[in-house]
Design an enzyme around this catalytic site. Structure first.
Site, PDB file in Angstrom:
ATOM      1  N   ARG A  91      -9.701 -22.155  73.912  1.00 36.20           N
ATOM      2  CA  ARG A  91      -8.814 -23.307  73.781  1.00 36.20           C
ATOM      3  C   ARG A  91      -8.743 -23.812  72.345  1.00 36.20           C
ATOM      4  O   ARG A  91      -7.707 -24.271  71.892  1.00 36.20           O
ATOM      5  CB  ARG A  91      -9.276 -24.426  74.708  1.00 36.20           C
ATOM      6  CG  ARG A  91      -8.780 -24.203  76.135  1.00 36.20           C
ATOM      7  CD  ARG A  91      -9.169 -25.350  77.017  1.00 36.20           C
ATOM      8  NE  ARG A  91     -10.606 -25.576  76.923  1.00 36.20           N
ATOM      9  CZ  ARG A  91     -11.239 -26.615  77.456  1.00 36.20           C
ATOM     10  NH1 ARG A  91     -10.553 -27.530  78.092  1.00 36.20           N
ATOM     11  NH2 ARG A  91     -12.538 -26.745  77.358  1.00 36.20           N
ATOM     12  N   LYS A 122     -17.575 -14.079  88.067  1.00 36.57           N
ATOM     13  CA  LYS A 122     -17.821 -14.939  89.210  1.00 36.57           C
ATOM     14  C   LYS A 122     -17.807 -16.401  88.768  1.00 36.57           C
ATOM     15  O   LYS A 122     -17.985 -16.629  87.580  1.00 36.57           O
ATOM     16  CB  LYS A 122     -19.154 -14.597  89.872  1.00 36.57           C
ATOM     17  CG  LYS A 122     -20.382 -14.900  88.980  1.00 36.57           C
ATOM     18  CD  LYS A 122     -21.645 -14.838  89.762  1.00 36.57           C
ATOM     19  CE  LYS A 122     -22.162 -16.181  90.123  1.00 36.57           C
ATOM     20  NZ  LYS A 122     -22.926 -16.885  89.082  1.00 36.57           N
ATOM     21  N   LYS A 176     -26.423  -3.543  86.121  1.00 29.18           N
ATOM     22  CA  LYS A 176     -27.822  -3.317  85.745  1.00 29.18           C
ATOM     23  C   LYS A 176     -28.236  -1.918  86.154  1.00 29.18           C
ATOM     24  O   LYS A 176     -28.014  -1.503  87.292  1.00 29.18           O
ATOM     25  CB  LYS A 176     -28.742  -4.338  86.437  1.00 29.18           C
ATOM     26  CG  LYS A 176     -28.604  -5.754  85.892  1.00 29.18           C
ATOM     27  CD  LYS A 176     -29.581  -6.675  86.594  1.00 29.18           C
ATOM     28  CE  LYS A 176     -29.261  -8.128  86.303  1.00 29.18           C
ATOM     29  NZ  LYS A 176     -30.072  -8.729  85.277  1.00 29.18           N
ATOM     30  N   HIS A 218     -24.914 -11.740  93.777  1.00 23.98           N
ATOM     31  CA  HIS A 218     -25.918 -10.756  93.358  1.00 23.98           C
ATOM     32  C   HIS A 218     -26.800 -10.268  94.517  1.00 23.98           C
ATOM     33  O   HIS A 218     -27.010  -9.074  94.689  1.00 23.98           O
ATOM     34  CB  HIS A 218     -26.815 -11.334  92.269  1.00 23.98           C
ATOM     35  CG  HIS A 218     -26.065 -11.987  91.141  1.00 23.98           C
ATOM     36  ND1 HIS A 218     -24.907 -11.448  90.628  1.00 23.98           N
ATOM     37  CD2 HIS A 218     -26.301 -13.116  90.431  1.00 23.98           C
ATOM     38  CE1 HIS A 218     -24.477 -12.239  89.641  1.00 23.98           C
ATOM     39  NE2 HIS A 218     -25.290 -13.245  89.514  1.00 23.98           N
TER      40      HIS A 218
HETATM   41  C1  BG6 Z   1     -25.816 -15.801  87.074  1.00 22.61           C
HETATM   42  C2  BG6 Z   1     -26.142 -17.158  87.646  1.00 22.61           C
HETATM   43  O1  BG6 Z   1     -24.794 -15.205  87.803  1.00 22.61           O
HETATM   44  O2  BG6 Z   1     -26.968 -14.987  87.114  1.00 22.61           O
HETATM   45  C3  BG6 Z   1     -27.292 -17.796  86.901  1.00 22.61           C
HETATM   46  O3  BG6 Z   1     -24.991 -17.997  87.562  1.00 22.61           O
HETATM   47  C4  BG6 Z   1     -28.470 -16.858  86.845  1.00 22.61           C
HETATM   48  O4  BG6 Z   1     -27.666 -19.025  87.496  1.00 22.61           O
HETATM   49  C5  BG6 Z   1     -28.054 -15.469  86.362  1.00 22.61           C
HETATM   50  O5  BG6 Z   1     -29.440 -17.416  85.968  1.00 22.61           O
HETATM   51  C6  BG6 Z   1     -29.204 -14.482  86.491  1.00 22.61           C
HETATM   52  O6  BG6 Z   1     -28.869 -13.285  85.870  1.00 22.61           O
HETATM   53  P1  BG6 Z   1     -29.987 -12.349  85.256  1.00 22.61           P
HETATM   54  O7  BG6 Z   1     -29.245 -11.148  84.753  1.00 22.61           O
HETATM   55  O8  BG6 Z   1     -30.657 -13.134  84.169  1.00 22.61           O
HETATM   56  O9  BG6 Z   1     -30.943 -12.017  86.374  1.00 22.61           O
END
Ligand code: BG6
Length: 488
Positions: free
Chosen positions: A46, A145, A179, A237
């Site tokens: 923005r 997301k 991952k 996830h």
């Molecule tokens: C994100 C969440 O999608 O994933 C976060 O919004 C979270 O709250 C994160 O901390 C965790 O991702 P990673 O890769 O650090 O396990």
């Protein structure tokens, strides 16, 4: 699908994700020679920035995030020279037209769009691009997301984007799928003969999936409060991990075959009712405490007001299909846990008949456990029973020993990539296997909605836990009353 995209329009380019993940990933891809020679990034946010000013910001972010031995000022310049900046606010036609102007000499069929913005901006941004003539039948679009906050709102987003893009050109990002460790679950299951014959209700007692984080709110107040752990982590996830663990073997490793199998699992999740929401789920919220030796505030205090948002959730879920009939899947995730650790536990059933001692009693006989550690270090450990050395005048003494595979050691020479490297490359090249299809995301929401409505109807409130613990004590009771315990 056509060949590689050579223009990436990145919305949300001034945001945190872009600085921490997306630009560093592009840097790494460039260093490995994986970006098309004529690759151009059109960064958009923005705020107004001149190209050079924005390039300097990206360079500073790269210098901060990339390991010192990989960061080279000259390579950073090569990447930032490929970036132009164009300020755009959703709904501002003139700005979209200006952006299109800057792309006048680019092949519109080779454009990929990446939306790293609040979800409310997805539809207006896509529409703005279409109105400016930047969407052709070949344009791909990636979205971060969350896709909505429940089934109805996710459908609305999917409908709006779906009016402009065919499903096969929509790339919904769940960074867990990028991952290496999560992809390795597919290799573990389908590149080995060993596990598949036992991967079912006959041999498996239960499954646990834990994703623990030590961080708290991290200044994400406006996003997180009212969302909570169930929507933030389980809806996406954890359900993606669960679907890979539980899916039937896909016939091929391609986007249709893999996603067809995952969605079948998601649709087989048993919906919660108010009664089961009360009995089979726990909502928690961290209070002040200590995490890895550091004193931290409680959630309410960080937020500055009382809240009923859960920062921890534990669930006992069932997949109602032939393979998993009666096998509980225990899921838990939370902020301010004692450790940042993600793992999957497959607990096998006891041997059918013990020839040792009195039905195994007093011998140390335990069922086998497969521990798949995803984070922080990738590790697979199968506990098997062995005889303790000795002359055994009474019972044979058995002891659990681990067959350990440390993937970090086995592949020590290979650099561990950022999840987004893989996802950005797949987007550029048009491979949607590791992205979430519409039917998946909607099946995920449908199940999550059943939990939320169960919580509302049964008035399930958050229970406190001191930061630095694995959630409230009721989360321990959730699994222990079934005779099992969380793996720690
Ligand atoms: C994100 C969440 O999608 O994933 C976060 O919004 C979270 O709250 C994160 O901390 C965790 O991702 P990673 O890769 O650090 O396990």
């Amino acid at each position: 699908m056509i060949s590689s995209c050579n223009t990436l329009i990145l919305f949300g380019a001034t945001g945190d994700l872009a600085a921490r993940m997306l630009f560093p990933s592009l840097y790494n891809l460039q260093q490995d020679g994986l970006l098309p020679d004529d690759f151009l990034v059109v960064a958009s946010g923005r705020s107004e920035h001149a190209d050079d000013e924005f390039r300097a910001q990206v360079d500073a972010a790269l210098a901060r995030t990339i390991d010192a031995e990989r960061y080279e000022a000259e390579a950073s310049k090569r990447l930032t020279d490929r970036i132009i900046y164009s300020a755009v606010e959703a709904g501002n036609t003139k700005q979209f037209e200006a952006l299109a102007q800057r792309l006048a000499d680019r092949d519109k069929d080779r454009v990929a769009v990446y939306l790293s913005t609040p979800p409310a901006l997805f539809a207006p941004t896509a529409q703005g691009l279409a109105d400016a003539g930047l969407v052709t039948p070949s344009t791909r679009i990636a979205m971060e997301k969350p896709i909505g906050h429940d089934l109805a709102s996710s459908r609305a987003v999917n409908d709006a984007i779906g009016r402009l893009f065919e499903e096969e050109r929509i790339f919904r990002v769940d960074h867990y799928l990028g991952k290496e460790t999560v992809q390795n679950l597919i290799a573990l299951r389908f590149a080995n003969m060993l596990f598949e014959p036992l991967w079912n209700a006959h041999a498996i007692d239960h499954v646990q999936i834990t994703v623990g984080e030590t961080v708290g709110l991290e200044g994400r107040v406006s996003y997180y409060d009212g969302v909570g752990a169930l929507r933030d982590m389980v809806q996406n996830h954890m359900l993606q991990i669960l679907s890979i663990i539980a899916m039937e073997p896909p016939a091929r490793f391609d986007s249709t075959a893999v996603r067809d199998e995952k969605v079948k699992v998601l649709r087989s999740l048993r919906p919660f009712t108010p009664e089961t929401a009360k009995a089979n789920s726990v909502r928690g919220q961290y209070a002040g405490g200590a995490v890895t030796g550091e004193i931290v505030k409680g959630y309410d205090e960080e937020l500055g007001k009382p809240s009923d948002t859960e920062t921890f959730v534990a669930l006992k879920a069932y997949i109602d299909n032939w393979r998993w009939a009666g096998v509980p899947f225990y899921l838990r995730t939370g902020k301010r846990m004692p450790a940042r650790h993600s793992e999957i536990i497959i607990r096998f059933k006891p041997v059918a008949h013990s020839i040792f001692g009195n039905r195994g009693l007093g011998t140390g006989l335990e069922p086998n456990t497969l521990v798949i550690r995803l984070q922080p270090q990738e590790n697979i450990r199968l506990s098997i029973m062995a005889k303790e050395p000795g002359l055994d005048r009474g019972n044979v003494k058995l002891r659990e020993v681990g067959l350990d595979v440390s993937l970090a050691t086995a592949f020590a020479a290979q650099r561990r990539r950022i999840a987004y490297e893989r996802l950005l490359l797949d987007l550029i090249e048009g491979d949607a296997t590791l992205f979430v299809r519409r039917d998946e995301v909607e099946a995920q929401w449908q199940w999550i909605d059943s939990i939320i409505s169960g919580w509302q109807q049964a008035e399930v409130k958050v229970a406190g836990y001191a930061a630095g613990n694995w959630g409230p004590s009721s989360a321990i009771a959730l699994i222990e009353r079934d005779g099992a315990s969380w793996h720690e």
